[in-house]
Structure formats: C-alpha cells, structure tokens
Design a protein around this motif. Structure first.
Motif, mmCIF file in Angstrom:
data_model
loop_
_atom_site.group_PDB
_atom_site.id
_atom_site.type_symbol
_atom_site.label_atom_id
_atom_site.label_comp_id
_atom_site.label_asym_id
_atom_site.label_seq_id
_atom_site.Cartn_x
_atom_site.Cartn_y
_atom_site.Cartn_z
ATOM 1 N N GLY A 23 72.516 50.328 73.767
ATOM 2 C CA GLY A 23 73.769 50.475 74.511
ATOM 3 C C GLY A 23 74.990 50.181 73.651
ATOM 4 O O GLY A 23 75.985 50.921 73.675
ATOM 5 N N SER A 39 73.033 56.265 79.942
ATOM 6 C CA SER A 39 71.910 55.351 79.875
ATOM 7 C C SER A 39 71.062 55.540 81.124
ATOM 8 O O SER A 39 71.559 55.378 82.245
ATOM 9 N N ASP A 93 70.291 57.570 76.430
ATOM 10 C CA ASP A 93 69.871 56.231 76.001
ATOM 11 C C ASP A 93 68.753 55.724 76.923
ATOM 12 O O ASP A 93 68.912 55.676 78.136
ATOM 13 N N ARG A 142 71.455 41.239 85.181
ATOM 14 C CA ARG A 142 70.257 42.069 85.288
ATOM 15 C C ARG A 142 69.084 41.252 85.808
ATOM 16 O O ARG A 142 68.878 40.122 85.386
HETATM 17 MG MG MG Z 1 70.728 49.606 77.721
#
Ligand code: MG
Ligand code: C5P
Length: 198
Positions: A23, A39, A93, A142
């Motif tokens: 990223g 992504s 990605d 996350r």
């Molecule tokens: Mg990533």
C-alpha cells in the motif's frame, strides 16, 4: 466508429506478504506515474461497511481468518472501480491472491487489459509480522492486525499466494523488489522498474 480505437487499460499487479509495504509503495507510484491505486483489501473493507451489502458478514469472518474471499466478490469490486474511474492505468494491490483469483480474472478481465508486470515486494516474514503488529498497535483499525489473524494471513500467503507469484515468474512478468528497507529506499528500486513502463 471509424477512427476510434479501443484503449486497453494497463494493469500492474502488486503482490507480497501482509506488511511488505504494498500500500505504501502503491501510493507513491500512483502519484508519480498517474496510476489509479486499487487495493482489493481496501475495496473489501469498504464493501463490508455498507449497510446494504450482502457480503458484509462474510467479508468480516474471512478477513479475521485470513482467508481469501471468492473471486466473484473481489474481482467484481475491482471491475466496478476500474470502470467507474474512467482511467487507463491501474495498480491492483493484493490481487490475484490464489488460484481462484487468477481463474476469475482470466475468465472475466484478462483479455480486456494489458498486464504490464507484477511487482513483488519481497520482505522477511518476521519483519512483515512486526510491521503489521506495529500498525495494529498504532490504531490501523483493522480487525486482522493481531497475532492470531496474522498467523493465518501468513499461512494463506505461503500456501496460496506464493504459488501465484511463481506462476507469474515463469511467465517472466515479475519484478522482485527487496522490501525490507525503509520506504524511500524501496521506492528507489520501484522507480527504476516503473520508469521502463512509463
Ligand atoms: Mg494493503
Ligand atoms: O491486502 P490486505 O492485507 O488488505 O487484505 C486483507 C484481507 O482481505 C485478506 O486477508 C483477505 O481476507 C481479503 N482479501 C481477499 N482477496 C483478495 C485480497 C484481500 O479475500 N484478493
């Protein structure tokens, strides 16, 4: 129409273990070389938050388990984002991540785009784990930047994504980049590669 020609979008796949810096490097490439950064993981996280998404719960549980979602979902989101952007150069990605991803892409998209190359960010796994744990501790938000999920993500990476990188290596499409260094150092290597395509 006479005189008009179909432009095939250019695509670069970006692969590497979780925490390899995909990223970070994609942001730099996107702004310097005018690519749209897509992504697959980010698109899935965005889809998960939509209240009307039929896939929300599934995405949630797959991510925590470090499992790869069916390609219809990831590739569907990628296709839509490519189309909506109306642009011609894409960094994809975190995709294709397994055989199912490759097959779905091949069936649906491959013939309509020009795959320029695959960037492989090669980083020792312990360093990748450290980076993700640091990112989690710093509040990445996350649900999968914890030790338990990371162990599963790495397992998936080794068993399912590594063979995909080998597949593209055999097709001579892969540029392997030492991603263990600082982002600016890594980007110097990236530039040497990307400048050949742009
Ligand atoms: Mg990533
Ligand atoms: O690339 P990133 O680490 O953001 O991906 C996070 C998670 O999103 C993966 O562990 C997986 O559960 C899901 N994913 C997927 N298919 C992809 C990319 C990501 O299912 N092609």
């Amino acid at each position: 129409m006479m005189g008009s020609k179909v432009i095939r979008p250019k695509v670069v796949f970006v692969l590497g273990a979780p925490g390899a810096g995909k990223g970070t490097q994609c942001s730099k490439i996107a702004s310097e070389y005018n690519y749209v950064h897509l992504s697959a993981g980010d698109l899935l996280r965005e889809e998960r938050t939509k209240p009307d998404s039929q896939y929300g719960k599934m995405i949630d549980s797959y991510m925590k388990e470090g499992k790869i979602l069916p390609v219809a979902i990831s590739c569907g989101l990628l296709k839509k984002a490519m189309f909506d952007s109306k642009k011609e150069k894409f960094l994809i990605d975190g995709f294709p991540r397994n055989q199912d991803n490759v097959e779905g892409w091949t069936k649906d998209v491959a013939d309509h785009v020009d795959l320029q190359c695959v960037l492989f960010f090669d980083c020792p796994l312990q360093e990748c784990i450290n980076r993700c744990l640091k990112r989690g501790a710093e509040g990445s938000g996350r649900t999968d930047d914890n030790e338990e999920s990371l162990r599963k993500r790495i397992e998936t990476y080794l068993s399912q994504t590594s063979p995909i990188i080998q597949h593209y290596t055999k097709l001579r499409l892969v540029h392997s980049i030492d991603a263990s260094k600082e982002p600016d150092e890594v980007y110097k290597c990236v530039k040497k590669i990307m400048s050949k395509y742009n």
